[in-house]
Structure formats: C-alpha cells, structure tokens
Enzyme design. Sequence first.
Site, PDB file in Angstrom:
ATOM      1  N   ASN A 108       0.812  -1.194   0.022  1.00  0.00           N
ATOM      2  CA  ASN A 108       0.053  -0.004  -0.143  1.00  0.00           C
ATOM      3  C   ASN A 108       0.920   1.337   0.070  1.00  0.00           C
ATOM      4  OD1 ASN A 108      -2.308   1.910   0.262  1.00  0.00           O
ATOM      5  ND2 ASN A 108      -1.840   2.009   2.232  1.00  0.00           N
ATOM      6  N   HIS A 110       0.582   5.015   1.302  1.00  0.00           N
ATOM      7  CA  HIS A 110       0.098   5.837   2.312  1.00  0.00           C
ATOM      8  C   HIS A 110       0.484   7.197   2.731  1.00  0.00           C
ATOM      9  CE1 HIS A 110      -2.788   6.515   5.751  1.00  0.00           C
ATOM     10  NE2 HIS A 110      -1.653   7.186   6.259  1.00  0.00           N
ATOM     11  N   SER A 137       4.462   6.743   2.623  1.00  0.00           N
ATOM     12  CA  SER A 137       5.248   5.600   3.024  1.00  0.00           C
ATOM     13  C   SER A 137       4.720   4.425   2.154  1.00  0.00           C
ATOM     14  CB  SER A 137       4.896   5.135   4.488  1.00  0.00           C
ATOM     15  OG  SER A 137       5.086   6.151   5.212  1.00  0.00           O
ATOM     16  N   ASP A 146      -2.870   0.368   8.316  1.00  0.00           N
ATOM     17  CA  ASP A 146      -1.747   1.276   7.969  1.00  0.00           C
ATOM     18  C   ASP A 146      -0.573   1.310   8.886  1.00  0.00           C
ATOM     19  OD1 ASP A 146      -2.916   2.649   5.928  1.00  0.00           O
ATOM     20  OD2 ASP A 146      -3.920   4.002   7.211  1.00  0.00           O
TER      21      ASP A 146
HETATM   22  N1  NHR Z   1      -6.677  -2.875   5.004  1.00  0.00           N
HETATM   23  C1  NHR Z   1      -5.965  -3.637   5.788  1.00  0.00           C
HETATM   24  N2  NHR Z   1      -6.459  -4.750   6.404  1.00  0.00           N
HETATM   25  N3  NHR Z   1      -4.937  -3.033   6.419  1.00  0.00           N
HETATM   26  C2  NHR Z   1      -4.320  -1.872   5.735  1.00  0.00           C
HETATM   27  O1  NHR Z   1      -3.105  -1.459   5.981  1.00  0.00           O
HETATM   28  C3  NHR Z   1      -5.077  -1.286   4.598  1.00  0.00           C
HETATM   29  C4  NHR Z   1      -6.272  -1.853   4.352  1.00  0.00           C
HETATM   30  C5  NHR Z   1      -7.077  -1.348   3.581  1.00  0.00           C
HETATM   31  C6  NHR Z   1      -6.860  -0.095   2.829  1.00  0.00           C
HETATM   32  C7  NHR Z   1      -5.250   1.844   2.692  1.00  0.00           C
HETATM   33  C8  NHR Z   1      -5.388   2.989   3.684  1.00  0.00           C
HETATM   34  C9  NHR Z   1      -4.596   4.231   3.636  1.00  0.00           C
HETATM   35  O2  NHR Z   1      -3.399   4.199   2.933  1.00  0.00           O
HETATM   36  C10 NHR Z   1      -5.335   0.492   3.080  1.00  0.00           C
HETATM   37  C11 NHR Z   1      -4.704   0.044   4.009  1.00  0.00           C
HETATM   38  C12 NHR Z   1      -9.189   3.268   3.539  1.00  0.00           C
HETATM   39  C13 NHR Z   1      -9.577   3.611   4.865  1.00  0.00           C
HETATM   40  C14 NHR Z   1     -10.897   3.849   5.441  1.00  0.00           C
HETATM   41  O3  NHR Z   1     -11.101   4.175   6.625  1.00  0.00           O
HETATM   42  C15 NHR Z   1      -8.286   3.659   5.918  1.00  0.00           C
HETATM   43  C16 NHR Z   1      -7.033   3.501   5.403  1.00  0.00           C
HETATM   44  C17 NHR Z   1      -6.881   2.999   3.933  1.00  0.00           C
HETATM   45  C18 NHR Z   1      -7.808   3.020   3.072  1.00  0.00           C
HETATM   46  N4  NHR Z   1     -11.859   3.496   4.580  1.00  0.00           N
HETATM   47  C19 NHR Z   1     -13.253   3.549   4.890  1.00  0.00           C
HETATM   48  C20 NHR Z   1     -13.859   2.170   4.889  1.00  0.00           C
HETATM   49  O4  NHR Z   1     -14.938   2.421   5.753  1.00  0.00           O
HETATM   50  C21 NHR Z   1     -14.066   4.131   3.677  1.00  0.00           C
HETATM   51  C22 NHR Z   1     -13.546   5.382   3.266  1.00  0.00           C
HETATM   52  C23 NHR Z   1     -14.046   6.219   1.868  1.00  0.00           C
HETATM   53  O5  NHR Z   1     -14.869   5.322   1.035  1.00  0.00           O
HETATM   54  O6  NHR Z   1     -13.811   7.310   1.601  1.00  0.00           O
HETATM   55  O7  NHR Z   1     -13.317   1.263   4.517  1.00  0.00           O
HETATM   56  O8  NHR Z   1      -5.095   5.040   3.860  1.00  0.00           O
HETATM   57  C1  GAR Z   2      -2.603   9.186  -2.775  1.00  0.00           C
HETATM   58  O1  GAR Z   2      -2.116  10.249  -2.380  1.00  0.00           O
HETATM   59  C2  GAR Z   2      -2.534   8.022  -1.928  1.00  0.00           C
HETATM   60  O2  GAR Z   2      -1.273   7.964  -1.065  1.00  0.00           O
HETATM   61  C3  GAR Z   2      -3.889   8.107  -1.237  1.00  0.00           C
HETATM   62  O3  GAR Z   2      -4.821   8.790  -2.154  1.00  0.00           O
HETATM   63  C4  GAR Z   2      -4.266   9.371  -2.853  1.00  0.00           C
HETATM   64  C5  GAR Z   2      -4.469   8.362  -4.309  1.00  0.00           C
HETATM   65  O4  GAR Z   2      -4.073   9.258  -5.532  1.00  0.00           O
HETATM   66  N1  GAR Z   2      -4.341   6.891  -0.601  1.00  0.00           N
HETATM   67  C6  GAR Z   2      -4.972   7.028   0.500  1.00  0.00           C
HETATM   68  O5  GAR Z   2      -5.589   7.891   0.967  1.00  0.00           O
HETATM   69  C7  GAR Z   2      -5.419   5.488   0.848  1.00  0.00           C
HETATM   70  N2  GAR Z   2      -6.367   5.778   1.893  1.00  0.00           N
HETATM   71  P1  GAR Z   2      -4.043   8.562  -6.989  1.00  0.00           P
HETATM   72  O6  GAR Z   2      -5.364   7.862  -6.974  1.00  0.00           O
HETATM   73  O7  GAR Z   2      -3.911   9.653  -7.769  1.00  0.00           O
HETATM   74  O8  GAR Z   2      -2.989   7.487  -7.155  1.00  0.00           O
END
Ligand code: NHR
Ligand code: GAR
Length: 217
Positions: A108, A110, A137, A146
């Site tokens: 991922n 982040h 990261s 994360d």
């Molecule tokens: N899943 C796991 N189990 N572990 C990780 O490290 C993950 C993952 C899924 C996604 C990306 C992450 C980021 O880089 C990621 C890492 C979405 C949310 C979230 O709260 C949080 C972190 C990340 C991605 N999503 C909401 C949900 O209910 C929906 C938010 C929306 O749709 O806008 O899933 O930030």
């Molecule tokens: C990027 O900044 C990525 O790190 C972030 O969303 C953007 C996606 O941009 N990811 C998250 O916030 C995951 N929760 P992109 O669609 O242009 O690659």
Amino acid sequence: MSKLPVVVLISGGGTNLQAIIDAAKENLPVEIKAVISNKANAYGLERARRADIPVAILEHRQFSDRESFDAALAGLIDSYQPQLVLLAGFMRILTPGFVRHYHGRMLNIHPSLLPDFQGLHTHQRALEAEVKKHGASIHFVTEELDGGPIIVQASVPVLPGDDAETLAARVLEKEHIIYPLAVRWFAQGRLSLNDRDQIVLDGKVLDTPVQLEQIPA
Ligand code: NHR
Ligand code: GAR
C-alpha cells in the site's frame, strides 16, 4: 528479465497507477494484469483502458457486508494470478482473511510518514499538528490498518501558506517515485517479508525504513 504479474486496486484518480504504468513502459519488470476499482467512475480506470490494461469494477455497495465484498474481490484478483497486489489510492478497509490471503505480496502507499497519521485525511491532520515534515510511505499490508512493515518513505517540507491541497500535491510527487521503486525491488526478488513479518531487502533485515533522500543518486 521475466515480468512479474501484478494487479492494482484503485478508487480514484490513479496517478500512482499511472506512475507504475509509465515505469512498466520503460523498464520496470512488471505486467499489470488488471486494474480493479470499487468505484465505477474512478478516473484511474480511464488511464488503464488507455494503456490497454483490462479493467474490472467491483462496487462495494452491491455487497451486504465487508466479508462478501472481500470474498468476491479476492476471487476476481486471483483470476488474474498476480504475484503482487498493489493498493494505489484504494479506499476500502480490507478484512483480516483477505489480508492474510495476500500476506507478503500486497503493498500500500499511504500519504504520511508512518507511523504518524494512520487512516484518512492525513494532509489536513499534518497541518493541524503543525509538523515541519510530511511525506509518504510504502508498506506491506497487514491486518493492522496502515500498520504493516514500512519499506520506504519520502519526505517533503510543510511550507508556510500550505493547505491540504498544496501539501497533497507535494507529497504526491514523491509517491510517484517511491511506489515504482518498491515495486522494482519486489519484482527483482530483492524485497520480501520473512516469517517474523520483518522486511528483508537485499538479504538483510531492514530495521528502519529506507528514506528516499538517503539513496545515492
Ligand atoms: N486494509 C488493511 N487490512 N490493512 C491496511 O493497511 C489497509 C487496508 C485497506 C486499505 C489503505 C489505507 C490508506 O493508505 C488501506 C490499508 C481506507 C481507509 C478507510 O477508512 C483507511 C485507510 C486506508 C484506506 N476507508 C473507509 C472504510 O470504511 C471508507 C472511506 C471512503 O470510502 O472514503 O473502508 O490510507
Ligand atoms: C494518494 O495520495 C494515496 O497515497 C492516497 O490517495 C491518493 C490517491 O491518488 N491513498 C489513500 O489515502 C488511501 N486511503 P491516486 O489515485 O492519484 O494515486
């Protein structure tokens, strides 16, 4: 070198996907087998189509719960037989069973200097915390959101007058460098996760994440 089959999961604009597509056109030894989005209108799907990459849409709203969405998603991903799965702006939290299935083969990106600012709205939160340095990261995905082992980070300064948008743009430029870099290491067989969930890079356990700024040019 033989190309590593990968599947990329997106939810949005897909600029990180584009960085991987562009690097693969140069010399990144991967073949993107499919791009999968949970949003039908994600602009990244257009980028994939333009690059002749198969696309699939799996809308989480069509499923009654996270387990059934993740089961369908895993079935779809596995139909492409990837050796690496990339979350590139993918916005759905993944269930423990799903994450275990891809253990050691899912990355991922982040938008923060983890472990700071896990979760959402990282740029706004970094501004509110008045940090001087922010960044991005790349980590292996584990059950802890994360919280998986961090491979590489890049930092940017937070500048006077920044808002979340200007800061996000500065971070995004770095994202487009470090994601292809980590994927390259994995594709070259230089990067893995060992049975103690430690990162192994070039045969050595990585104690602290690689910092982009410290890599010799
Ligand atoms: N899943 C796991 N189990 N572990 C990780 O490290 C993950 C993952 C899924 C996604 C990306 C992450 C980021 O880089 C990621 C890492 C979405 C949310 C979230 O709260 C949080 C972190 C990340 C991605 N999503 C909401 C949900 O209910 C929906 C938010 C929306 O749709 O806008 O899933 O930030
Ligand atoms: C990027 O900044 C990525 O790190 C972030 O969303 C953007 C996606 O941009 N990811 C998250 O916030 C995951 N929760 P992109 O669609 O242009 O690659």
